[in-house]
Design a protein around this motif. Structure first.
Motif, PDB file in Angstrom:
ATOM      1  N   TRP A  16     -13.617 -14.735  -4.275  1.00  0.00           N
ATOM      2  CA  TRP A  16     -12.699 -15.864  -4.446  1.00  0.00           C
ATOM      3  C   TRP A  16     -11.467 -15.407  -5.212  1.00  0.00           C
ATOM      4  N   MET A  17     -10.312 -15.951  -4.811  1.00  0.00           N
ATOM      5  CA  MET A  17      -9.170 -15.936  -5.720  1.00  0.00           C
ATOM      6  C   MET A  17      -8.505 -17.305  -5.655  1.00  0.00           C
ATOM      7  N   SER A  18      -7.725 -17.651  -6.658  1.00  0.00           N
ATOM      8  CA  SER A  18      -7.099 -18.969  -6.686  1.00  0.00           C
ATOM      9  C   SER A  18      -5.669 -18.862  -6.193  1.00  0.00           C
ATOM     10  N   MET A  19      -5.302 -19.813  -5.338  1.00  0.00           N
ATOM     11  CA  MET A  19      -3.989 -19.808  -4.705  1.00  0.00           C
ATOM     12  C   MET A  19      -3.518 -21.242  -4.579  1.00  0.00           C
ATOM     13  N   GLY A  20      -2.248 -21.499  -4.796  1.00  0.00           N
ATOM     14  CA  GLY A  20      -1.707 -22.831  -4.526  1.00  0.00           C
ATOM     15  C   GLY A  20      -1.430 -22.930  -3.038  1.00  0.00           C
ATOM     16  N   VAL A  21      -2.113 -23.855  -2.368  1.00  0.00           N
ATOM     17  CA  VAL A  21      -1.931 -24.007  -0.916  1.00  0.00           C
ATOM     18  C   VAL A  21      -1.712 -25.479  -0.578  1.00  0.00           C
ATOM     19  N   HIS A  22      -1.174 -25.704   0.593  1.00  0.00           N
ATOM     20  CA  HIS A  22      -0.918 -27.035   1.107  1.00  0.00           C
ATOM     21  C   HIS A  22      -2.251 -27.769   1.269  1.00  0.00           C
ATOM     22  N   SER A  23      -2.367 -28.959   0.690  1.00  0.00           N
ATOM     23  CA  SER A  23      -3.626 -29.693   0.820  1.00  0.00           C
ATOM     24  C   SER A  23      -3.679 -30.460   2.129  1.00  0.00           C
ATOM     25  N   ASN A  24      -4.820 -30.333   2.814  1.00  0.00           N
ATOM     26  CA  ASN A  24      -5.072 -31.145   4.005  1.00  0.00           C
ATOM     27  C   ASN A  24      -6.002 -32.307   3.668  1.00  0.00           C
ATOM     28  N   GLY A  25      -6.151 -32.596   2.377  1.00  0.00           N
ATOM     29  CA  GLY A  25      -7.008 -33.698   1.955  1.00  0.00           C
ATOM     30  C   GLY A  25      -8.398 -33.266   1.506  1.00  0.00           C
ATOM     31  N   GLU A  26      -8.650 -31.944   1.455  1.00  0.00           N
ATOM     32  CA  GLU A  26      -9.962 -31.456   1.025  1.00  0.00           C
ATOM     33  C   GLU A  26     -10.271 -31.919  -0.404  1.00  0.00           C
ATOM     34  N   GLY A  63       0.807  -1.216   0.000  1.00  0.00           N
ATOM     35  CA  GLY A  63       0.000   0.000   0.000  1.00  0.00           C
ATOM     36  C   GLY A  63       0.838   1.263   0.000  1.00  0.00           C
ATOM     37  N   PRO A  64       0.194   2.400  -0.242  1.00  0.00           N
ATOM     38  CA  PRO A  64       0.891   3.659  -0.504  1.00  0.00           C
ATOM     39  C   PRO A  64       1.509   4.328   0.731  1.00  0.00           C
ATOM     40  N   HIS A 124      -1.602 -11.744  -5.961  1.00  0.00           N
ATOM     41  CA  HIS A 124      -1.624 -12.851  -4.995  1.00  0.00           C
ATOM     42  C   HIS A 124      -1.285 -12.320  -3.596  1.00  0.00           C
ATOM     43  N   MET A 125      -0.177 -11.610  -3.500  1.00  0.00           N
ATOM     44  CA  MET A 125       0.280 -11.143  -2.193  1.00  0.00           C
ATOM     45  C   MET A 125      -0.628 -10.025  -1.666  1.00  0.00           C
ATOM     46  N   HIS A 126      -1.057  -9.155  -2.533  1.00  0.00           N
ATOM     47  CA  HIS A 126      -1.935  -8.048  -2.112  1.00  0.00           C
ATOM     48  C   HIS A 126      -3.259  -8.601  -1.573  1.00  0.00           C
ATOM     49  N   GLY A 127      -3.809  -9.582  -2.272  1.00  0.00           N
ATOM     50  CA  GLY A 127      -5.067 -10.182  -1.821  1.00  0.00           C
ATOM     51  C   GLY A 127      -4.914 -10.841  -0.457  1.00  0.00           C
ATOM     52  N   TRP A 128      -3.801 -11.510  -0.269  1.00  0.00           N
ATOM     53  CA  TRP A 128      -3.535 -12.220   0.991  1.00  0.00           C
ATOM     54  C   TRP A 128      -3.363 -11.220   2.137  1.00  0.00           C
ATOM     55  N   ILE A 129      -2.662 -10.146   1.892  1.00  0.00           N
ATOM     56  CA  ILE A 129      -2.382  -9.161   2.949  1.00  0.00           C
ATOM     57  C   ILE A 129      -3.604  -8.289   3.245  1.00  0.00           C
ATOM     58  N   HIS A 130      -4.248  -7.817   2.188  1.00  0.00           N
ATOM     59  CA  HIS A 130      -5.313  -6.824   2.378  1.00  0.00           C
ATOM     60  C   HIS A 130      -6.714  -7.409   2.309  1.00  0.00           C
ATOM     61  N   GLY A 131      -6.834  -8.695   1.947  1.00  0.00           N
ATOM     62  CA  GLY A 131      -8.144  -9.325   1.843  1.00  0.00           C
ATOM     63  C   GLY A 131      -8.721  -9.183   0.442  1.00  0.00           C
ATOM     64  N   VAL A 172      -9.793 -19.573  -2.659  1.00  0.00           N
ATOM     65  CA  VAL A 172      -9.729 -19.129  -1.260  1.00  0.00           C
ATOM     66  C   VAL A 172     -10.398 -17.756  -1.160  1.00  0.00           C
ATOM     67  N   ILE A 173     -10.732 -17.398   0.067  1.00  0.00           N
ATOM     68  CA  ILE A 173     -11.167 -16.024   0.365  1.00  0.00           C
ATOM     69  C   ILE A 173     -10.217 -15.500   1.428  1.00  0.00           C
ATOM     70  N   CYS A 174      -9.652 -14.317   1.199  1.00  0.00           N
ATOM     71  CA  CYS A 174      -8.677 -13.771   2.149  1.00  0.00           C
ATOM     72  C   CYS A 174      -9.306 -12.653   2.971  1.00  0.00           C
ATOM     73  N   ALA A 175      -8.989 -12.667   4.268  1.00  0.00           N
ATOM     74  CA  ALA A 175      -9.403 -11.576   5.171  1.00  0.00           C
ATOM     75  C   ALA A 175      -8.464 -11.553   6.361  1.00  0.00           C
ATOM     76  N   ASN A 176      -8.214 -10.378   6.900  1.00  0.00           N
ATOM     77  CA  ASN A 176      -7.383 -10.222   8.103  1.00  0.00           C
ATOM     78  C   ASN A 176      -6.009 -10.874   7.974  1.00  0.00           C
ATOM     79  N   GLY A 177      -5.428 -10.823   6.796  1.00  0.00           N
ATOM     80  CA  GLY A 177      -4.079 -11.353   6.618  1.00  0.00           C
ATOM     81  C   GLY A 177      -4.002 -12.869   6.537  1.00  0.00           C
ATOM     82  N   THR A 178      -5.151 -13.546   6.430  1.00  0.00           N
ATOM     83  CA  THR A 178      -5.100 -15.004   6.248  1.00  0.00           C
ATOM     84  C   THR A 178      -6.030 -15.403   5.108  1.00  0.00           C
ATOM     85  N   TYR A 179      -5.896 -16.658   4.675  1.00  0.00           N
ATOM     86  CA  TYR A 179      -6.802 -17.158   3.639  1.00  0.00           C
ATOM     87  C   TYR A 179      -7.608 -18.323   4.196  1.00  0.00           C
TER      88      TYR A 179
END
Ligand code: NDP
Length: 325
Positions: free
Chosen positions: A261-271, A31-32, A249-256, A284-291
């Motif tokens: 939806w956005m697409s992200m490669g993440v570790h699978s827990n078997g979903e 951000g600015p 990718h990074m902006h969505g993750w940090i700022h929500g 994924v949906i990102c909010a509060n610095g997490t997805y």
């Protein structure tokens, strides 16, 4: 002013970084109002080239860029990083088999995983861009046992953006009006650009477009082959759009993502039957610095078939590098 954010970037002398670094320094990730420090990594033989890029960064006089550091030592590059872009990777050389490429990169990402484990902040956000991105990210995470798995991701956002524009054009809607698009799996020709749940202007996009043959025979293969089409047209691989996707990718993750939806490669827990431990593109949906992974979807036979194809490829890749996991 606030404490600067430290952003580590590998492959700093490369094509993608020639677009990426300037946008990070301009403030496009945090951000600015957020000062940044760039911690650039590249191989010993690329140090001169990186210094040239650093001279250009200096000549931009970016108000937010408080410091730029260059090194060929991963542990130094990742020290106290808040975010890290892993862009550098070994390109396929003449006569090199896919398996050789996988193992050459596996060695690089194993060493970098150990360094990340040693020196990065525990809540650093990591995105792997360098190919084979999903498997490189899996190796990175496996070799950073004290670093949270959830914070290591791989980029599939470029494929997501490519699909967004093609869908918007076909449906005659604005890109920003589209939601609930998913790109599943590997960042490779087996990826699955999935419009099943996609919406725009309060309706379902598949109903608005009403052309299933276009979806299967044009959209899905065109997204998968877009990288090749750009190489053919431009004589060089996509760099600015890849850098832009890494920023998104990074902006969505940090700022929500504002509920989208956005697409992200993440570790699978078997979903969804995706084998545990694979690094896999999902919505994924990102909010509060997490997805949060989008849950509760049900699949048609066609979706299951497309998922199976990209799962099989990622399992083969995992098998090829299993010694380094
Ligand atoms: P680029 O900057 O063009 O690409 C970097 C990586 O991103 C490649 O693996 C490339 O894959 C990948 N990539 C992912 N998505 C895309 C996309 N949509 N379009 C294009 N590429 C994409 O590569 P360069 O060769 O210009 O630069 C690589 C740099 O990395 C060099 O400076 C090299 O020295 C460095 N490097 C650093 C290492 C380190 O820091 N330890 C290790 C190895 C290399 P693909 O090849 O499939 O196009």
């Amino acid at each position: 002013t606030s404490t600067p954010k430290r952003i580590a970037v590998t492959g700093a002398a490369g094509q993608i970084c020639y677009a990426l670094l300037f946008r990070i320094a301009k403030g496009d990730v945090y951000g600015p109002d957020q000062p940044v420090i760039l911690q650039l990594l590249d191989l010993p033989q690329a140090q001169d080239a990186v210094r040239g890029v650093v001279m250009e960064l200096a000549d931009c006089a970016f108000p937010l860029l408080v410091e730029t550091m260059v090194t060929d030592d991963p542990a130094t590059a990742f020290r106290d990083a808040d975010a890290a872009f892993f862009v550098g990777s070994r390109p396929r050389g003449k006569g090199m088999e896919r398996r050789d490429l996988l193992s050459a990169n596996a060695e690089i990402f194993r060493a970098q995983g150990r360094a990340l484990n040693e020196t990065a902040k525990r809540d650093a956000k990591v995105v792997v861009v360098g190919n084979p991105a999903n498997t490189n990210a899996m190796i990175l995470a496996a070799n950073a046992p004290d670093f949270p798995n959830e914070n290591v991701t791989s980029m599939i956002r470029l494929d997501h953006n490519r699909a967004l524009t093609q869908l918007a054009t076909k449906a005659g809607v604005a890109v920003a009006e589209i939601d609930r698009l998913a790109v599943w799996g590997n960042h490779s020709p087996t990826m699955f650009a999935d419009w099943t749940e996609a919406t725009a202007q309060g309706g379902k996009l598949p109903d608005m477009i009403g052309d299933d043959a276009w979806y299967r025979d044009t959209l899905i293969p065109n997204v998968a082959r877009r990288g090749t089409a750009i190489i053919e047209a431009r004589g060089a691989s996509s760099a600015a759009s890849a850098a832009n996707a890494a920023i998104d990718h990074m902006h969505g993750w940090i700022h929500g993502t504002g509920g989208k939806w956005m697409s992200m490669g993440v570790h699978s827990n078997g979903e969804y039957g995706i084998p545990e431990g694979l690094m896999f593109g999902v919505p994924v949906i990102c909010a509060n610095g997490t997805y949060e992974r989008v849950e509760g979807l049900t699949f048609t036979d066609f979706q299951r078939e497309m998922m199976a194809r990209t799962i099989a490829e990622l399992e083969e890749e995992r098998e090829a590098v299993s010694a380094l996991l």
